[in-house]
Design an enzyme around this catalytic site. Structure first.
Site, PDB file in Angstrom:
ATOM      1  CD  GLN A   1      -2.659  -1.240   2.602  1.00 12.17           C
ATOM      2  OE1 GLN A   1      -2.790  -2.306   3.175  1.00 12.17           O
ATOM      3  NE2 GLN A   1      -3.209  -0.125   3.061  1.00 12.17           N
TER       4      GLN A   1
ATOM      5  NE  ARG B   1     -13.363  -0.303   4.529  1.00 10.13           N
ATOM      6  CZ  ARG B   1     -13.971  -0.778   3.449  1.00 10.13           C
ATOM      7  NH1 ARG B   1     -13.982  -2.061   3.211  1.00 10.13           N
ATOM      8  NH2 ARG B   1     -14.551   0.021   2.600  1.00 10.13           N
ATOM      9  CB  CYS B   2      -9.709   1.755  11.617  1.00 12.43           C
ATOM     10  SG  CYS B   2      -8.457   1.702  12.888  1.00 12.43           S
TER      11      CYS B   2
ATOM     12  CD  GLU C   1      -8.995   3.721   7.007  1.00 13.96           C
ATOM     13  OE1 GLU C   1      -8.847   4.794   7.618  1.00 13.96           O
ATOM     14  OE2 GLU C   1      -8.064   3.052   6.580  1.00 13.96           O
TER      15      GLU C   1
END
Lengths: 162, 819
Positions: free
Chosen positions: B256, B403-404, B773
């Site tokens: 990423q 996902r945060c 998120e």
């Protein structure tokens, strides 16, 4: 390792290779036939990213040997469209049924057999129908809508395109 | 740059970090909230606000995406990894002779081999160290022990079974509370024999204690936010391709953050950075799990370097679940104080973070507990204090986000659970209680007790909208009726505040690299464009949304703008995509770079129109003479002139680059309401409805935002009800396959009902905030609050997530419900 000659019709093209008995169908499709649209997510029949259609049935190709598919007809994501896009592919695009795209080919193959067996599924039937395929991105709502879009288009091609 | 911290002493972060940031002068304190997405461009251009179908989709729906395992290079070899069957053990001997004798096996790489090159340890993103391959002991179950390189993946898999490793098992420490006792030391490579990694505090301790001493009501709860795993459907992998002739190392990998990885690779290996090319192709989901550099990446690169051939390494699912970075694993002891009017006045938190065998968190370096200090949430209170320790245990290293934004989920779960508990405790409706305690719209920009400056918000509007959409009053009536009949129905609310978009360079860096992000736009002579970014989509839809931002500014149709990311040889440097930072940073850079182009286009237009620049005005896609719209030059005409007829005093070309340093983070928010029905006999929870109102500022593409919210909600449902990485007392992972680690299917995932309010960020160039998120952060407490709401009258105060039927059943039995 014993070698076996396999002949598999994939998307209408005959493929023939000498392969190890243990070669998985998904590796045969991806590596011997260079059709990389079929993906691998778990190696254990849990995620459905490797779903292809073998003689009309949706199969997780990570748990089938290539030799078991010899003499059979296999359909992969690369073969679903007959020029342009298949209504299910179109549905996924229109309804935002994908994000990273990794589970998408398996989802589409699964949906294709679902709609062939049940052309007018309820939302619940769609959810159960794709419950062997995991998606981590979409939350599934829009995949369900994509399949509903496709069902409608297949059943009433003129109305959906109008 | 401090890549390695001094290994002789543990990293105690004693200094408090000043996190307060000010928005730019002139930013409006009054940001109106609206409900409708508006557009300023026609459909043919598809600027901001258009519900545009994604540009990247055609390749994915036709099976033509290119993921890392799809790359097959001539002469490519395959790597497989021998992993430890013990959580803690000495390695007495590695005997690879039988493996090396197998046909097709080229090499077995051990820690000793890497030690010869100084590569048996590597830095983590938090300036800790982590073994690449062990030389003397393993510290977690499934740890990489050595690697086999073979001509095909089947031979490599056979060969790892033929490597014999002699272990002497050691007693592991699995619980972080046991780790605090320092009886078993995980990291004996460090001079100080302790499992403690860092201590961190934020807020005013004395003021908080004083608030609690004078409070009328204090509630206290211990909570565990369990260890979970992102389990993206594509696992991690790489193809390392070292070319001895050019001395160039080309690495296709699932990352990423390709640019940061390149720099780390250069610093760790000593290879010249221009000789390293990281290519992050299509990625099959990231969610934070593809931010760290795992040992497999380093071993694969070394193998290619030593052998001079391409080497492919693809994890299988069990390796991914058992050894890759986990998320969460926070133990919290949280207290909330209210005054005599029931008003929330203070928050006090003690936390213990279980990092496994290394602090491999993916946080900005000054923030060991990430942005946990957002924990006062959406509520205006006087004081708060957070006190955190982190320890090593014999478990895989971490933790990354799931996902945060860095540790925000843990903080939000805590404060939203406490707020509902306090409402119940005081006998006040949880919705009304929130309305009375929210930070008011006129208080923005709002300075929180832990030092944040919230950019904008209107929490009342979001909750009102959610209540209206779900018919909150009707549901409460129904609940009362059902309760009289003995049926269990619960309504849970979560009114979260997120903090994303790291971040201002002065406070936010990863390994010293500031957390800006970048965009480079080139407009071609025919008016088409290509734009490249330092971020990297893993499904978020950047190829569409970035194009829409540029289309908005320049009037070039979004379909005429190609977006590229992920190739470090061509894209501008950036810190990558995680923590919902792409829109706040690179999205802003896109707007800023486009504005630079628009300014140059104005000069060219003035030249072409023989007018003064000041006499021109912009109209969607053209510069025109004020009051004479027929005297105009379209952006396409201007682009052609930029290469064929530009003014003498101007350089040719129409390009711009922007490295955007945000003045503050952005603070998306929302209100979620969940309705559950609980089967008293089985403990089964049925989510009947779930309404999510999100406010992520201005919406670039409503379709993409809906998709992001739906996906985030299912990834919020997952840890709330299904997912947990579990270890036994020996440190063995009990959830190492997707048969044990329960990723929700379409059957478990409810039919999400979504909506939005729009409260723009005052400091972001297009008023956007980021959204990917928020739902993962906001959903778990809404679900947990609903379950407890159904059972509060029976005496149930709290159930830790994942809330399984068994836990509910047990809570009901403990409360005396026997039917």
């Amino acid at each position: 390792m014993s070698q076996h000659n396999v002949s598999i019709n994939i998307n209408g093209t005959e493929h023939s290779h000498d392969v190890d008995a243990r070669l998985l169908l998904v590796h045969y499709i991806r590596e011997n036939c260079d059709l990389t649209g079929t993906h691998i997510g778990c190696d254990s029949t849990s995620c459905g990213a490797c779903t292809v259609i073998v003689d009309g049935r949706a199969i997780k190709s990570c748990t089938m040997f290539a030799v078991q598919a010899s003499g059979k007809e296999v359909e992969t994501i690369e073969g679903v469209a007959d020029g342009g896009l298949h209504p299910i592919q179109e549905g996924f695009w229109e309804m935002h049924g994908l994000q990273c795209g990794y589970c998408t080919p398996g989802m589409i193959m699964c949906a294709k057999t679902l709609l062939e067996k049940n052309p007018d599924p309820t939302e619940e039937e769609i959810r159960w129908g794709i419950s062997g395929n995991l998606c981590r991105c979409t939350g599934y709502n829009k995949i369900v809508e994509a399949i509903q879009y496709a069902a409608e288009k297949i059943n009433q091609p003129e109305a959906a395109s109008a | 740059m401090a890549i390695y911290h001094d290994p002789s002493k543990p990293k105690h972060v004693a200094d408090r970090v000043e996190i307060k940031t000010k928005v730019k002068d002139g930013a409006s304190a009054e940001v109106p909230t609206t409900h409708d997405v508006t557009t300023t461009t026609p459909k043919e251009i598809c600027g901001i606000g258009h519900r545009m179908k994604r540009k990247e989709d055609p390749r994915f729906i036709q099976g033509k995406g290119r993921y890392v395992d799809d790359f097959k290079l001539p002469g490519m070899l395959y790597m497989d990894i021998v992993r430890s069957p013990y959580a803690h053990a000495k390695i007495l001997e590695i005997d690879a002779s039988e493996a090396l004798a197998m046909d097709g096996v080229l090499a077995v790489i051990t820690g000793k081999d890497l030690e010869a090159h100084g590569l048996h340890w590597m830095p983590t993103l938090m300036s800790d160290t982590q073994m690449v391959l062990p030389t003397d002991k393993v510290v977690y179950y499934a740890q990489e022990v050595c690697a086999v390189i073979a001509t095909d993946r089947y031979t490599a898999a056979d060969a790892i079974e033929a490597v014999y490793v002699d272990y002497e098992p050691l007693k592991p420490v699995v619980s972080p509370f046991d780790a605090l006792k320092d009886e078993v030391i995980v990291r004996d490579d460090k001079e100080i024999r302790t499992n403690r990694i860092w201590h961190w505090e934020v807020g005013d301790e004395a003021a908080t204690d004083a608030i609690f001493d004078s409070a009328t009501t204090v509630i206290k709860e211990t909570m565990y936010i369990p260890r979970i795993h992102v389990s993206s459907i594509e696992t991690c992998g790489m193809v390392a391709n070292y070319n001895p002739a050019t001395e160039k190392m080309q690495i296709y990998m699932t990352t990423q953050a390709p640019h940061a990885v390149r720099t780390v690779f250069a610093l760790v290996t000593g290879l010249p950075e221009q000789k390293i090319q990281i290519i992050s192709p299509d990625i099959g989901g990231g969610f934070g799990g593809k931010v760290p550099v795992y040992p497999g990446y380093v071993i694969g690169a070394v193998a290619s370097l030593l052998i001079g051939k391409p080497v492919k390494w693809i994890e299988d699912r069990s390796e991914n679940l058992q050894a890759d970075s986990f998320a969460r694993d926070y133990h919290l002891e949280a207290e909330m104080a209210a005054d005599e009017n029931g008003k929330i006045v203070g928050l006090r938190v003690n936390g213990l973070a279980d990092h496994g065998c290394a602090d491999s968190a993916a946080n900005p370096s000054k923030f060991p507990a990430g942005l946990f200090s957002i924990c006062t949430g959406s509520y205006d209170m006087k004081a708060a204090h957070v006190n955190f320790d982190a320890v090593y245990t014999n478990k895989p290293p971490g933790g990354v986000a799931y996902r945060c934004s860095f540790r925000v989920t843990e903080a939000v779960h805590m404060v939203e659970r406490l707020t509902s508990m306090m409402a119940h405790e005081l006998g006040v409706d949880p919705a009304a209680y929130r309305m009375n305690n929210f930070i008011k719209p006129e208080q923005f920009p709002y300075e929180s007790p832990t030092g944040w400056e919230y950019d904008s918000g209107n929490y009342h509007a979001a909750l009102e909208k959610a209540m209206e959409m779900i018919d909150y009053d009707g549901l409460r009536k129904e609940q009362l009726e059902k309760r009289e009949r003995g049926e269990l129905m619960g309504i849970g609310i979560s009114s979260f505040t997120e903090v994303v978009g790291a971040g201002p360079a002065k406070d936010y860096d990863i390994l010293g690299i500031k957390m800006f992000d970048s965009a480079e736009i080139r407009v071609h002579p025919t008016g088409k464009a290509i734009a490249r970014f330092g971020t990297k989509s893993q499904g978020q839809g950047h190829e569409t949304t970035y194009a829409q931002i540029i289309a908005e500014v320049l009037g070039i149709p979004a379909l005429d703008i190609d977006i590229e990311e992920g190739d470090t040889d061509t894209a501008p440097y950036g810190l990558g995509t995680y923590a919902s930072r792409s829109t706040p940073t690179a999205g802003a850079a896109a707007a800023m770079a486009a504005r630079k182009i628009k300014a140059k286009a104005r000069k060219i237009a003035a030249h072409l129109l023989e007018a003064h620049e000041d006499d021109l005005e912009w109209n969607v896609s053209q510069w025109q003479v004020k009051g004479s719209p027929d005297k105009a030059k379209t952006i396409q005409e201007i682009a052609f002139a930029a290469y064929t007829d530009h003014p003498d005093d101007l350089q040719a070309g129409l390009e711009a680059t922007d490295y955007y340093n945000p003045p503050n983070l952005t603070f998306p928010f929302g209100s979620y309401i969940c309705v559950v029905d609980i089967d008293k006999g089985t403990g089964e929870i049925h989510i009947r409805r779930f309404v999510a109102i999100d406010d992520c500022g201005n919406i670039i593409n409503p379709l993409v935002v809906e998709g992001q919210v739906h996906g985030g909600l299912t990834m919020g449902l997952a840890p709330a009800m299904y997912e947990e990485i579990v270890y036994d007392e020996n440190g063995q992972c009990l959830t190492g396959t997707l048969a044990d680690y329960l990723v929700p299917t379409a059957v478990e995932s409810p039919k999400w009902e979504t909506g939005h309010t729009i409260t723009p960020s005052p400091h972001h160039p297009i008023g956007a905030k980021g959204v990917g998120e928020s739902p993962t952060v906001g959903a778990p407490p809404a679900i947990a609050n609903a379950v407890v709401d159904a059972m509060w009258h029976l005496g149930v105060r709290h159930i830790d997530i994942p809330i399984t039927p068994e836990k509910v059943w047990q809570a009901l039995r403990d409360a005396g419900v026997t039917e």
